[in-house]
Design a protein around this motif. Structure first.
Motif, PDB file in Angstrom:
ATOM      1  N   GLY A  18       0.822  -1.204   0.000  1.00  0.00           N
ATOM      2  CA  GLY A  18       0.000   0.000   0.000  1.00  0.00           C
ATOM      3  C   GLY A  18       0.853   1.250   0.000  1.00  0.00           C
ATOM      4  O   GLY A  18       0.572   2.222  -0.716  1.00  0.00           O
ATOM      5  N   ILE A  19       1.903   1.257   0.845  1.00  0.00           N
ATOM      6  CA  ILE A  19       2.793   2.425   0.898  1.00  0.00           C
ATOM      7  C   ILE A  19       3.485   2.630  -0.449  1.00  0.00           C
ATOM      8  O   ILE A  19       3.597   3.767  -0.944  1.00  0.00           O
ATOM      9  CB  ILE A  19       3.829   2.240   2.028  1.00  0.00           C
ATOM     10  CG1 ILE A  19       3.131   2.227   3.388  1.00  0.00           C
ATOM     11  CG2 ILE A  19       4.896   3.315   1.970  1.00  0.00           C
ATOM     12  CD1 ILE A  19       4.037   1.881   4.553  1.00  0.00           C
ATOM     13  N   LEU A  20       3.935   1.517  -1.054  1.00  0.00           N
ATOM     14  CA  LEU A  20       4.603   1.617  -2.344  1.00  0.00           C
ATOM     15  C   LEU A  20       3.654   2.148  -3.427  1.00  0.00           C
ATOM     16  O   LEU A  20       4.031   3.001  -4.242  1.00  0.00           O
ATOM     17  CB  LEU A  20       5.135   0.236  -2.747  1.00  0.00           C
ATOM     18  CG  LEU A  20       5.889   0.159  -4.071  1.00  0.00           C
ATOM     19  CD1 LEU A  20       7.137   1.043  -4.022  1.00  0.00           C
ATOM     20  CD2 LEU A  20       6.289  -1.283  -4.385  1.00  0.00           C
ATOM     21  N   THR A  21       2.404   1.692  -3.388  1.00  0.00           N
ATOM     22  CA  THR A  21       1.413   2.159  -4.365  1.00  0.00           C
ATOM     23  C   THR A  21       1.138   3.643  -4.195  1.00  0.00           C
ATOM     24  O   THR A  21       1.041   4.396  -5.170  1.00  0.00           O
ATOM     25  CB  THR A  21       0.109   1.359  -4.214  1.00  0.00           C
ATOM     26  OG1 THR A  21       0.383  -0.033  -4.409  1.00  0.00           O
ATOM     27  CG2 THR A  21      -0.932   1.815  -5.229  1.00  0.00           C
ATOM     28  N   ALA A  23       3.155   5.877  -2.937  1.00  0.00           N
ATOM     29  CA  ALA A  23       4.325   6.640  -3.357  1.00  0.00           C
ATOM     30  C   ALA A  23       4.367   6.781  -4.874  1.00  0.00           C
ATOM     31  O   ALA A  23       4.624   7.864  -5.418  1.00  0.00           O
ATOM     32  CB  ALA A  23       5.597   5.956  -2.833  1.00  0.00           C
ATOM     33  N   ILE A  24       4.124   5.662  -5.563  1.00  0.00           N
ATOM     34  CA  ILE A  24       4.123   5.714  -7.035  1.00  0.00           C
ATOM     35  C   ILE A  24       2.992   6.601  -7.539  1.00  0.00           C
ATOM     36  O   ILE A  24       3.163   7.381  -8.477  1.00  0.00           O
ATOM     37  CB  ILE A  24       3.994   4.294  -7.608  1.00  0.00           C
ATOM     38  CG1 ILE A  24       5.240   3.468  -7.261  1.00  0.00           C
ATOM     39  CG2 ILE A  24       3.791   4.335  -9.121  1.00  0.00           C
ATOM     40  CD1 ILE A  24       5.144   2.010  -7.672  1.00  0.00           C
ATOM     41  N   GLY A  25       1.818   6.493  -6.906  1.00  0.00           N
ATOM     42  CA  GLY A  25       0.689   7.325  -7.321  1.00  0.00           C
ATOM     43  C   GLY A  25       0.974   8.796  -7.153  1.00  0.00           C
ATOM     44  O   GLY A  25       0.625   9.615  -8.002  1.00  0.00           O
ATOM     45  N   MET A  27       3.927  10.228  -7.214  1.00  0.00           N
ATOM     46  CA  MET A  27       4.901  10.626  -8.229  1.00  0.00           C
ATOM     47  C   MET A  27       4.220  10.843  -9.578  1.00  0.00           C
ATOM     48  O   MET A  27       4.494  11.825 -10.291  1.00  0.00           O
ATOM     49  CB  MET A  27       5.978   9.544  -8.347  1.00  0.00           C
ATOM     50  CG  MET A  27       6.891   9.436  -7.125  1.00  0.00           C
ATOM     51  SD  MET A  27       8.013   8.014  -7.222  1.00  0.00           S
ATOM     52  CE  MET A  27       8.901   8.424  -8.729  1.00  0.00           C
ATOM     53  N   LEU A  28       3.304   9.930  -9.935  1.00  0.00           N
ATOM     54  CA  LEU A  28       2.590  10.076 -11.207  1.00  0.00           C
ATOM     55  C   LEU A  28       1.718  11.321 -11.211  1.00  0.00           C
ATOM     56  O   LEU A  28       1.633  12.038 -12.210  1.00  0.00           O
ATOM     57  CB  LEU A  28       1.739   8.831 -11.457  1.00  0.00           C
ATOM     58  CG  LEU A  28       2.482   7.565 -11.846  1.00  0.00           C
ATOM     59  CD1 LEU A  28       1.519   6.379 -11.930  1.00  0.00           C
ATOM     60  CD2 LEU A  28       3.189   7.749 -13.201  1.00  0.00           C
ATOM     61  N   TRP A  29       1.062  11.570 -10.084  1.00  0.00           N
ATOM     62  CA  TRP A  29       0.199  12.745 -10.000  1.00  0.00           C
ATOM     63  C   TRP A  29       1.013  14.036 -10.157  1.00  0.00           C
ATOM     64  O   TRP A  29       0.591  14.966 -10.867  1.00  0.00           O
ATOM     65  CB  TRP A  29      -0.541  12.736  -8.670  1.00  0.00           C
ATOM     66  CG  TRP A  29      -1.380  13.964  -8.445  1.00  0.00           C
ATOM     67  CD1 TRP A  29      -1.134  15.006  -7.615  1.00  0.00           C
ATOM     68  CD2 TRP A  29      -2.619  14.250  -9.113  1.00  0.00           C
ATOM     69  NE1 TRP A  29      -2.118  15.937  -7.691  1.00  0.00           N
ATOM     70  CE2 TRP A  29      -3.065  15.504  -8.612  1.00  0.00           C
ATOM     71  CE3 TRP A  29      -3.388  13.593 -10.047  1.00  0.00           C
ATOM     72  CZ2 TRP A  29      -4.236  16.092  -9.038  1.00  0.00           C
ATOM     73  CZ3 TRP A  29      -4.575  14.174 -10.478  1.00  0.00           C
ATOM     74  CH2 TRP A  29      -4.992  15.417  -9.977  1.00  0.00           C
ATOM     75  N   GLN A  30       2.165  14.105  -9.494  1.00  0.00           N
ATOM     76  CA  GLN A  30       3.011  15.283  -9.623  1.00  0.00           C
ATOM     77  C   GLN A  30       3.495  15.462 -11.069  1.00  0.00           C
ATOM     78  O   GLN A  30       3.545  16.574 -11.587  1.00  0.00           O
ATOM     79  CB  GLN A  30       4.209  15.172  -8.676  1.00  0.00           C
ATOM     80  CG  GLN A  30       3.853  15.333  -7.211  1.00  0.00           C
ATOM     81  CD  GLN A  30       5.054  15.184  -6.305  1.00  0.00           C
ATOM     82  OE1 GLN A  30       6.040  14.531  -6.658  1.00  0.00           O
ATOM     83  NE2 GLN A  30       4.991  15.816  -5.120  1.00  0.00           N
ATOM     84  N   TRP A  31       3.820  14.316 -11.701  1.00  0.00           N
ATOM     85  CA  TRP A  31       4.296  14.411 -13.102  1.00  0.00           C
ATOM     86  C   TRP A  31       3.196  14.900 -14.025  1.00  0.00           C
ATOM     87  O   TRP A  31       3.422  15.733 -14.901  1.00  0.00           O
ATOM     88  CB  TRP A  31       4.787  13.033 -13.548  1.00  0.00           C
ATOM     89  CG  TRP A  31       5.243  13.036 -14.966  1.00  0.00           C
ATOM     90  CD1 TRP A  31       6.421  13.491 -15.462  1.00  0.00           C
ATOM     91  CD2 TRP A  31       4.495  12.570 -16.094  1.00  0.00           C
ATOM     92  NE1 TRP A  31       6.480  13.339 -16.822  1.00  0.00           N
ATOM     93  CE2 TRP A  31       5.291  12.770 -17.243  1.00  0.00           C
ATOM     94  CE3 TRP A  31       3.227  11.991 -16.243  1.00  0.00           C
ATOM     95  CZ2 TRP A  31       4.865  12.422 -18.521  1.00  0.00           C
ATOM     96  CZ3 TRP A  31       2.793  11.646 -17.520  1.00  0.00           C
ATOM     97  CH2 TRP A  31       3.621  11.858 -18.634  1.00  0.00           C
ATOM     98  N   LEU A  32       1.970  14.392 -13.805  1.00  0.00           N
ATOM     99  CA  LEU A  32       0.859  14.813 -14.648  1.00  0.00           C
ATOM    100  C   LEU A  32       0.522  16.284 -14.449  1.00  0.00           C
ATOM    101  O   LEU A  32       0.326  17.024 -15.420  1.00  0.00           O
ATOM    102  CB  LEU A  32      -0.385  13.954 -14.344  1.00  0.00           C
ATOM    103  CG  LEU A  32      -0.387  12.523 -14.880  1.00  0.00           C
ATOM    104  CD1 LEU A  32      -1.582  11.745 -14.354  1.00  0.00           C
ATOM    105  CD2 LEU A  32      -0.407  12.525 -16.420  1.00  0.00           C
TER     106      LEU A  32
END
Length: 235
Positions: A18-21, A23-25, A27-32
């Protein structure tokens, strides 16, 4: 923390995933939001405003492509297959008398005609093809004969015209078969169905030497092909 077999406790495994998901989410949100979306919003618009001629040319090309695709789709509708039994082979004199250019009809014209106008159009096409004694005789009490004519060999041609929206069924062909030769003395019996014929209707017509002209055959005939070149009938 670990099970007896050395594997990680399921709850802890779920928590780590859950923590890994998350974190990845993040990062993707910031990139978008910080990179991708601003680029999509700003860069293409900047290119469009600085290349107006190219934008216009591309837009015109796409419009032409769409219009061409629509026209191609409409033309494809004209090739709906009807059933046909063969017609007598055109003789040399038939071909010589044929005037392949006038008159001709487009399918949309035939489709918008009244039943009487459709019969008259068929009579005009017979005259174009060199038939003689052409008469439109359709009406109350016609007993299945809408148009009659004689070909270059003197054979009597009896035609029944069906400008139906649905395909002609076997019962109509059976009725025509009962009058075309026994009552009218037809040498060649032809039934024209603008929407085509059902399979049982085509099978019955084939057994009794009734020629059927469906949509595909009508189109060829209306566009300039001699009636006796559309198909051939078995005698």
């Amino acid at each position: 923390m670990f099970e007896e077999d050395g594997s990680l406790d399921p709850f802890l495994k779920f928590l780590l995933y859950g923590i890994l998901t998350l974190a990845i989410g993040k990062m993707l949100w910031q990139w978008l939001t910080e990179t991708a979306v601003p680029w999509i919003v700003n860069e293409p618009w900047a290119w469009v405003t600085s290349h107006l001629w190219w934008t216009g040319a591309i837009s015109a090309g796409l419009l032409l492509l769409v219009v061409g695709s629509v026209k191609a789709g409409l033309l494809a509708l004209d090739y709906t297959t009807g059933h046909s039994a063969p017609l007598p082979t055109a003789s040399t004199s038939d071909v010589e008398q044929e005037a392949p250019c006038e008159p001709t009809f487009r399918m949309w014209q035939l489709e918008t005609m009244t039943p009487t106008e459709f019969e008259e159009a068929c009579a005009e096409l017979l005259i174009r093809d060199g038939f003689t004694e052409v008469q439109r005789v359709g009406g109350a009490g016609d007993l299945g004969a809408d148009v009659r004519a004689r070909d270059s060999d003197g054979d009597l041609v009896i035609i029944q015209c069906k400008r139906y929206r649905a395909r002609v069924v076997s019962g109509h062909v059976q009725q025509f078969n009962g009058t075309a030769r026994p009552h009218h003395g037809a040498d060649v019996a032809i039934m024209i169905g603008l929407a085509g014929f059902t399979d049982p209707a085509a099978a019955f017509a084939d057994q009794h030497r009734i020629t059927l002209l469906g949509r595909r055959e009508i189109k060829k005939w209306a566009h300039g092909t001699h009636l006796y070149k559309v198909a051939t009938v078995r005698t």
